[in-house]
Design a protein around this motif. Sequence first.
Motif, PDB file in Angstrom:
ATOM      1  N   GLU A  92      35.471  32.305   0.534  1.00  0.00           N
ATOM      2  CA  GLU A  92      34.058  31.950   0.709  1.00  0.00           C
ATOM      3  C   GLU A  92      33.666  30.962  -0.386  1.00  0.00           C
ATOM      4  O   GLU A  92      33.810  31.258  -1.569  1.00  0.00           O
ATOM      5  N   VAL A  93      33.236  29.780  -0.007  1.00  0.00           N
ATOM      6  CA  VAL A  93      32.804  28.770  -0.991  1.00  0.00           C
ATOM      7  C   VAL A  93      31.363  29.050  -1.391  1.00  0.00           C
ATOM      8  O   VAL A  93      30.993  28.977  -2.556  1.00  0.00           O
ATOM      9  N   GLY A  94      30.551  29.384  -0.395  1.00  0.00           N
ATOM     10  CA  GLY A  94      29.148  29.677  -0.666  1.00  0.00           C
ATOM     11  C   GLY A  94      28.354  29.724   0.616  1.00  0.00           C
ATOM     12  O   GLY A  94      28.886  29.475   1.701  1.00  0.00           O
ATOM     13  N   VAL A  95      27.097  30.041   0.459  1.00  0.00           N
ATOM     14  CA  VAL A  95      26.227  30.213   1.614  1.00  0.00           C
ATOM     15  C   VAL A  95      25.056  29.246   1.494  1.00  0.00           C
ATOM     16  O   VAL A  95      24.402  29.183   0.458  1.00  0.00           O
ATOM     17  N   MET A 129      27.738  29.814   6.226  1.00  0.00           N
ATOM     18  CA  MET A 129      28.706  30.031   5.145  1.00  0.00           C
ATOM     19  C   MET A 129      29.818  28.974   5.211  1.00  0.00           C
ATOM     20  O   MET A 129      30.377  28.724   6.283  1.00  0.00           O
TER      21      MET A 129
END
Length: 165
Positions: A141-144, A159
Motif C-alpha cells: 500500500e503506497v497510500g490513500v 488506494m
Amino acid sequence: MRNEISVREARETDLEAIAEIYNQGIEDRIATLETEAKDLSYMTKWFDQHQGRYCVLAAEKGGQLIGWASLNPYSSRCAYDGVADLSVYVAREFRGKGAGWKLLSTLEKKARENKFHKLVLFTFPFNGLGQSLYKKMGFREVGVFQNQGVLDGEFVVVMAMEKLL
Ligand SMILES: CC(C)(COP(=O)(O)OP(=O)(O)OC[C@H]1O[C@@H](n2cnc3c(N)ncnc32)[C@H](O)[C@@H]1OP(=O)(O)O)[C@@H](O)C(=O)NCCC(=O)NCCS
C-alpha cells in the motif's frame, strides 16, 4: 485438464467477452470510477492502444473467457517508462476462484519480459477480493487519496499500491 483456468494473450475476437466482464465490474461499483458501459467500438480502440509492451491477457475455463488483465501506460513521461499500471476483471460467477491470481501472476511475468521494473494499481479500499489478492501477490500500500474521485455523485477514496519486480 479441461476445466482448469488457463491464461493466454487476448485476441481481437475476445473483445465482446472482455467488454461484458468489464461492464460487470463497472455496474458493481467496486472496481473503477468508470460509470458508462463500454461497447465494442470503445474496446477496439482500447485494444489498439494495448499492443507491444502493454499487453492484454485472457483467462479461460472450459473454453469460456472468464477474465482479463492488462498492462496500461502509467505516464507518457519517459522517466516513468519502466512503470506500468494494471487492470484485472473477472466475470461475476467466477470471482474468488483463483482466476485473478492466475491472471496477475502471468501479467507479472509478462511485465518483467516487457522490461517494466514496477507495477502500480489504483483500487478502492472496500474492494475485498481485490485487496486480498493484491496483498497476497506482494503489492504494498503506497497510500490513500481522500476524496480522489466522484462515483454517482459521492466522493470516493482511492488506494495506490505498487510492486517492484
Ligand atoms: C478483484 C478480482 C479481479 C479478484 O480476482 P478473483 O479471481 O476474484 O480473485 P482470486 O480468486 O484469484 O483471489 C481471491 C482469493 O484467493 C486467493 N488465491 C487465489 N489463488 C491463489 C493461489 N494460487 N495462491 C494463493 N492465494 C490464492 C487470493 O489471494 C485471494 O485471497 P482470499 O481467499 O483471502 O480472498 C475479481 O474479484 C473481480 O474481477 N472483481 C470485480 C472487478 C474488480 O474489482 N477489479 C479490480 C479493479 S482494481
